[in-house]
Design a protein around this motif. Structure first.
Motif, mmCIF file in Angstrom:
data_model
loop_
_atom_site.group_PDB
_atom_site.id
_atom_site.type_symbol
_atom_site.label_atom_id
_atom_site.label_comp_id
_atom_site.label_asym_id
_atom_site.label_seq_id
_atom_site.Cartn_x
_atom_site.Cartn_y
_atom_site.Cartn_z
ATOM 1 N N SER A 36 0.817 -1.215 0.000
ATOM 2 C CA SER A 36 0.000 0.000 0.000
ATOM 3 C C SER A 36 0.849 1.263 0.000
ATOM 4 O O SER A 36 0.333 2.355 -0.222
ATOM 5 C CB SER A 36 -0.935 0.018 1.211
ATOM 6 O OG SER A 36 -0.189 -0.032 2.409
ATOM 7 N N LEU A 37 2.160 1.123 0.236
ATOM 8 C CA LEU A 37 3.082 2.254 0.167
ATOM 9 C C LEU A 37 3.933 2.181 -1.096
ATOM 10 O O LEU A 37 4.995 2.785 -1.163
ATOM 11 C CB LEU A 37 3.980 2.280 1.402
ATOM 12 C CG LEU A 37 3.274 2.530 2.744
ATOM 13 C CD1 LEU A 37 4.274 2.525 3.885
ATOM 14 C CD2 LEU A 37 2.516 3.850 2.710
ATOM 15 N N LYS A 38 3.472 1.382 -2.060
ATOM 16 C CA LYS A 38 4.119 1.221 -3.364
ATOM 17 C C LYS A 38 5.350 0.320 -3.308
ATOM 18 O O LYS A 38 6.121 0.268 -4.266
ATOM 19 C CB LYS A 38 4.503 2.584 -3.983
ATOM 20 C CG LYS A 38 3.370 3.599 -4.030
ATOM 21 C CD LYS A 38 2.186 3.075 -4.824
ATOM 22 C CE LYS A 38 1.059 4.098 -4.901
ATOM 23 N NZ LYS A 38 -0.136 3.587 -5.617
ATOM 24 N N TRP B 228 4.764 2.155 9.562
ATOM 25 C CA TRP B 228 5.721 2.569 8.540
ATOM 26 C C TRP B 228 5.556 4.075 8.343
ATOM 27 O O TRP B 228 4.567 4.536 7.773
ATOM 28 C CB TRP B 228 5.474 1.821 7.239
ATOM 29 C CG TRP B 228 5.778 0.358 7.325
ATOM 30 C CD1 TRP B 228 4.996 -0.606 7.883
ATOM 31 C CD2 TRP B 228 6.960 -0.299 6.861
ATOM 32 N NE1 TRP B 228 5.616 -1.824 7.798
ATOM 33 C CE2 TRP B 228 6.822 -1.676 7.171
ATOM 34 C CE3 TRP B 228 8.121 0.123 6.202
ATOM 35 C CZ2 TRP B 228 7.800 -2.611 6.851
ATOM 36 C CZ3 TRP B 228 9.093 -0.810 5.876
ATOM 37 C CH2 TRP B 228 8.935 -2.162 6.200
ATOM 38 N N GLU B 229 6.521 4.845 8.813
ATOM 39 C CA GLU B 229 6.387 6.306 8.813
ATOM 40 C C GLU B 229 6.437 6.893 7.400
ATOM 41 O O GLU B 229 5.661 7.801 7.079
ATOM 42 C CB GLU B 229 7.497 6.927 9.670
ATOM 43 C CG GLU B 229 7.451 6.519 11.134
ATOM 44 C CD GLU B 229 8.219 5.234 11.412
ATOM 45 O OE1 GLU B 229 8.421 4.905 12.594
ATOM 46 O OE2 GLU B 229 8.616 4.554 10.427
ATOM 47 N N ALA B 230 7.387 6.447 6.572
ATOM 48 C CA ALA B 230 7.511 6.896 5.170
ATOM 49 C C ALA B 230 7.414 8.415 5.061
ATOM 50 O O ALA B 230 6.625 8.959 4.288
ATOM 51 C CB ALA B 230 6.446 6.220 4.316
ATOM 52 N N GLU B 231 8.231 9.122 5.824
ATOM 53 C CA GLU B 231 8.078 10.564 5.972
ATOM 54 C C GLU B 231 8.368 11.365 4.709
ATOM 55 O O GLU B 231 7.972 12.532 4.614
ATOM 56 C CB GLU B 231 8.972 11.052 7.118
ATOM 57 C CG GLU B 231 8.498 10.563 8.486
ATOM 58 C CD GLU B 231 9.439 10.954 9.612
ATOM 59 O OE1 GLU B 231 10.543 11.475 9.313
ATOM 60 O OE2 GLU B 231 9.090 10.738 10.780
ATOM 61 N N SER B 232 9.063 10.780 3.740
ATOM 62 C CA SER B 232 9.287 11.508 2.487
ATOM 63 C C SER B 232 8.130 11.342 1.513
ATOM 64 O O SER B 232 8.109 11.985 0.456
ATOM 65 C CB SER B 232 10.594 11.045 1.830
ATOM 66 O OG SER B 232 10.500 9.696 1.402
ATOM 67 N N TYR C 82 0.305 8.828 2.442
ATOM 68 C CA TYR C 82 1.059 7.579 2.477
ATOM 69 C C TYR C 82 2.002 7.505 3.673
ATOM 70 O O TYR C 82 2.932 6.714 3.688
ATOM 71 C CB TYR C 82 1.865 7.415 1.191
ATOM 72 C CG TYR C 82 1.008 7.202 -0.040
ATOM 73 C CD1 TYR C 82 0.589 5.931 -0.399
ATOM 74 C CD2 TYR C 82 0.623 8.277 -0.823
ATOM 75 C CE1 TYR C 82 -0.190 5.728 -1.521
ATOM 76 C CE2 TYR C 82 -0.158 8.089 -1.957
ATOM 77 C CZ TYR C 82 -0.567 6.809 -2.297
ATOM 78 O OH TYR C 82 -1.343 6.615 -3.412
ATOM 79 N N ARG C 83 1.770 8.324 4.678
ATOM 80 C CA ARG C 83 2.639 8.318 5.847
ATOM 81 C C ARG C 83 1.982 7.617 7.035
ATOM 82 O O ARG C 83 0.756 7.541 7.142
ATOM 83 C CB ARG C 83 2.993 9.750 6.261
ATOM 84 C CG ARG C 83 3.805 10.526 5.231
ATOM 85 C CD ARG C 83 4.140 11.915 5.757
ATOM 86 N NE ARG C 83 4.817 12.725 4.755
ATOM 87 C CZ ARG C 83 5.176 13.989 4.932
ATOM 88 N NH1 ARG C 83 4.904 14.582 6.091
ATOM 89 N NH2 ARG C 83 5.790 14.657 3.971
ATOM 90 N N LEU D 105 8.420 5.523 -1.304
ATOM 91 C CA LEU D 105 8.494 5.061 -2.690
ATOM 92 C C LEU D 105 7.467 5.709 -3.607
ATOM 93 O O LEU D 105 7.493 5.477 -4.814
ATOM 94 C CB LEU D 105 8.310 3.538 -2.733
ATOM 95 C CG LEU D 105 9.409 2.710 -2.070
ATOM 96 C CD1 LEU D 105 8.997 1.248 -1.994
ATOM 97 C CD2 LEU D 105 10.720 2.853 -2.831
ATOM 98 N N THR D 106 6.560 6.497 -3.051
ATOM 99 C CA THR D 106 5.575 7.149 -3.904
ATOM 100 C C THR D 106 6.222 8.321 -4.625
ATOM 101 O O THR D 106 7.383 8.667 -4.373
ATOM 102 C CB THR D 106 4.389 7.663 -3.074
ATOM 103 O OG1 THR D 106 4.875 8.618 -2.120
ATOM 104 C CG2 THR D 106 3.707 6.528 -2.342
ATOM 105 N N GLU D 107 5.488 8.952 -5.528
ATOM 106 C CA GLU D 107 6.025 10.111 -6.239
ATOM 107 C C GLU D 107 6.410 11.193 -5.234
ATOM 108 O O GLU D 107 5.607 11.608 -4.393
ATOM 109 C CB GLU D 107 4.983 10.656 -7.223
ATOM 110 C CG GLU D 107 5.508 11.783 -8.090
ATOM 111 C CD GLU D 107 4.499 12.228 -9.123
ATOM 112 O OE1 GLU D 107 4.743 13.260 -9.784
ATOM 113 O OE2 GLU D 107 3.468 11.547 -9.275
ATOM 114 N N GLY D 108 7.654 11.618 -5.313
ATOM 115 C CA GLY D 108 8.159 12.594 -4.349
ATOM 116 C C GLY D 108 8.898 11.967 -3.192
ATOM 117 O O GLY D 108 9.614 12.650 -2.454
#
Length: 672
Positions: free
Chosen positions: A361-363, A445-449, A454-455, A496-499
């Motif tokens: 779900s986070l690519k 999963w923080e995925a802060e970027s 998606y964070r 991993l998403t756009e940006g």
């Protein structure tokens, strides 16, 4: 003359490019290079270019942490990790390879021997370059000895005894039959490789500038030497079984020692101590701060929470100290734990590994599965195993009704360190390394970027479940079949998403914690209390090695203190078998995901037991509600997806058939 030199250099580069797939033992490359390479080596730019080209294999075929590709699949071919999106992993685990089909990715023979040839050629000709100073030549030669020793080491641990080539190559005036090269004995290989690292250590610098990442230091050479000696002392090669009894050369000579030699453990311990006594390395720690999540106080040993590292963890953050060692927070050049590393930003390296680990779900591919065996290896915060806590009635998971076992923490967020809402008590009160390494059901999963949507997702590995946006957590066709994911090497900013972006990582090829555990392991195997050995240090000084509890603690205790775990008891330290068992467990935990387990199980002769145990995990086939999730499976419903198989011949890789055909003095490994 300048024009002629240009043609010579260009011709040699073309030859090297043309023959890049040539094997060291394919002597045609020698005919092509002879007569021109000596002249070319008089120029600095060719010397530097040739040496840089020789290093190429160090960063792919010789790498440990890879998702496949040229580095092979050893990381995925053992009992702690599974990769679900590549058929080669199943073929490795199931032993579906032979001398005619090495699964391509693990056919290291050609390229690694090519590296040996290049290093030998470099050593033969570099002295003729008058454009280099004597100090530069000395340093270059030290690197070449390291590179040649490291390449031979890779072959030794994969294939066992291998042919050691003449110092400066083969005599091209001989016939092909005369140039056939037999296998050296295992001890001959060890002595040669260890001496290569010793020659390197004498002239390598103690450090490099940050732009020279991947170049070996004196400490790296000495640590590599210690690792070779540890392999030689280990049961597979220090006669402790029958697996390699029939490993002989073309004349019937035994290539593996047939008698146990305890002094090899003393030699390995002394070599590890050489690294420790450099006083250049230390375990990486992060100072305690306001954001530190502290492990619960151990009621039996509360003093560890009040003492500073390495006697306790009062002044450090155990979770951050371990997680930041791998997640790219700190550069390798600024990390005193890193002894040898390699750039790992290629398409098959750690950056790509993170994309395989991250949720669907986070690519991410979400295809890295951790086995239940690895999950159950971790200690609880007080140093007990789950089994010991269960016997003592202290295992929280056992003390709640069945209908609450799955999401018991729902109303107690913040009560347990590192744990969020809706998480089962099965995952509470474990050691910090667990939370830094394992993506358990309900981990964040923080995925802060990533963009905000998606964070900070809480991910559960149940087939068919979706997040708040309707995105599926797992791809139904490629997902962690054990219900447990991997988190090590992940940085909370990775996205991993756009940006989004992935933080740069480095490969911990050799780190100080590994050396400390080598030392403890080797000292433990020395004989009775009064047994001792006098061994030479790398500087040719005498040192006495014996089994000593203080020395065992010197290796084991700092690793556990950094992890926020109490020291082992005197009872364990005083019992060789008990300590050996705990040492193996410590290596399984501390070095998880670093491709050390594969080779440990083989050198210990444990693979035939450990790698034939069926894969276990949570029942991910069940829906996201109900208690049926608690059922484990023993690779029953997924047996066709992930078979398990190991027989004794798999302790060593088969030598490629094409090489046996060319070299009539070469013999095959037993069983192949």
């Amino acid at each position: 003359m300048k024009t002629l030199n240009k043609f010579i250099i260009a011709g040699i580069i073309a030859v090297i490019s043309f023959s890049s797939c040539a094997d060291y033992l394919d002597v045609s490359s020698y005919f092509e290079e002879t007569g021109t390479i000596g002249a070319a080596f008089k120029k600095r730019n060719y010397v530097e270019g040739f040496f840089s080209n020789a290093y190429e294999v160090m960063y792919d075929e010789l790498a440990d942490i890879t998702i496949g590709g040229k580095g092979g699949f050893s990381m995925w071919a053992t009992d702690d990790l599974l990769r679900m999106d590549d058929n080669a992993c199943k073929l490795y685990q199931n032993g579906e390879y032979n001398a005619n089909n090495l699964l391509k990715e693990n056919d290291k023979w050609k390229r690694v021997y090519e590296t040996i040839r290049k290093a030998s050629t470099f050593l033969q000709y570099v002295d003729s370059c008058k454009e280099l100073s004597l100090n530069e030549i000395s340093e270059y030669k030290a690197q070449a000895h390291f590179l040649r020793g490291y390449a031979y080491w890779i072959l030794l641990r994969e294939y066992g005894p291998i042919p050691i080539m003449p110092e400066y190559g083969l005599d091209i005036s001989l016939s092909y039959e005369q140039m056939a090269v037999p296998r050296n004995s295992f001890d001959e290989c060890v002595d040669f490789i260890a001496n290569e690292f010793l020659r390197a250590a004498r002239n390598l610098p103690t450090s490099w500038t940050p732009n020279n990442i991947g170049r070996p230091t004196r400490g790296a050479a000495l640590a590599a030497r210690a690792r070779v000696y540890l392999l030689a002392a280990s049961p597979l090669f220090n006669r402790d079984g029958q697996e390699l009894f029939n490993l002989k050369d073309h004349e019937g000579r035994q290539l593996i020692p047939q008698e146990y030699d305890e002094s090899k453990w003393a030699r390995a311990a002394a070599a590890a101590l050489d690294v420790i006594n450099l006083n250049q390395y230390a375990l990486y720690t992060v100072p305690k701060s306001n954001s530190t999540t502290e492990p619960p106080v151990n009621a039996a040993h509360p003093e560890y929470s009040t003492l500073n590292f390495p006697d306790g963890w009062a002044d450090i953050d155990p979770y951050a100290s371990y997680s930041q060692l791998f997640d790219g927070t700190v550069q390798s050049s600024k990390n005193k734990e890193v002894i040898f590393t390699r750039p790992n930003d290629n398409k098959d390296g750690i950056r790509q590994l993170v994309s395989l680990m991250m949720p669907y779900s986070l690519k991410g591919a979400n295809t890295v599965a951790v086995t239940m065996k690895q999950f159950e290896a971790y200690y609880r915060y007080d140093g007990k195993t789950v089994e010991e806590a269960r016997v003592a009635g202290e295992y929280e998971f056992d003390n709640v009704p069945d209908n609450q076992k799955r999401t018991t923490v729902a109303s107690t967020a913040g009560k347990y360190p590192y744990i969020g809402r809706m998480v089962s008590l099965k995952f509470v009160n474990l050691e910090p390394r667990f939370y830094a390494s394992i993506a358990y059901p309900g981990s964040i999963w923080e995925a802060e970027s990533n963009p905000n949507a998606y964070r900070n997702q809480q991910i559960f590995y149940y087939q068919g479940q979706t997040d708040m946006n309707g995105n599926m957590y797992s791809n139904p066709k490629a997902f962690p079949i054990t219900g447990i994911g991997m988190r090590k090497f992940y940085n909370k900013s990775d996205g991993l998403t756009e940006g989004g972006s992935i933080t740069d990582k480095f490969e911990p090829a050799i780190r100080y914690a590994d050396v400390l555990l080598w030392y403890a392991e080797a000292v433990n195997e020395i004989g009775e209390e009064n047994s001792e050995y006098t061994v030479k240090t790398w500087q040719n000084e005498d040192i006495v090695i014996k089994r000593d509890v203080d020395e065992l603690r010197r290796g084991m205790k700092p690793v556990r203190m950094r992890a926020g775990l109490p020291d082992l008891s005197d009872e364990i330290y005083n019992n060789r078998n008990s300590f050996r068992s705990r040492l193996k467990r410590e290596r399984q935990i501390e070095l998880f995901g670093e491709c050390k387990r594969y080779y440990d199980l083989r050198r210990w002769r444990d693979a035939q037991v450990e790698e034939n145990i069926p894969v276990r995990g949570f029942n991910t086939d069940m829906p996201s509600t109900g208690t049926s999730w608690l059922r484990f499976y023993d690779a029953v419903s997924h047996s066709s997806t992930y078979p398990k198989y190991f027989v004794s011949k798999m302790y060593l890789w088969p030598i490629p058939q094409y090489e046996l055909t060319r070299n009539k003095k070469l013999t095959q490994n037993p069983g192949w």
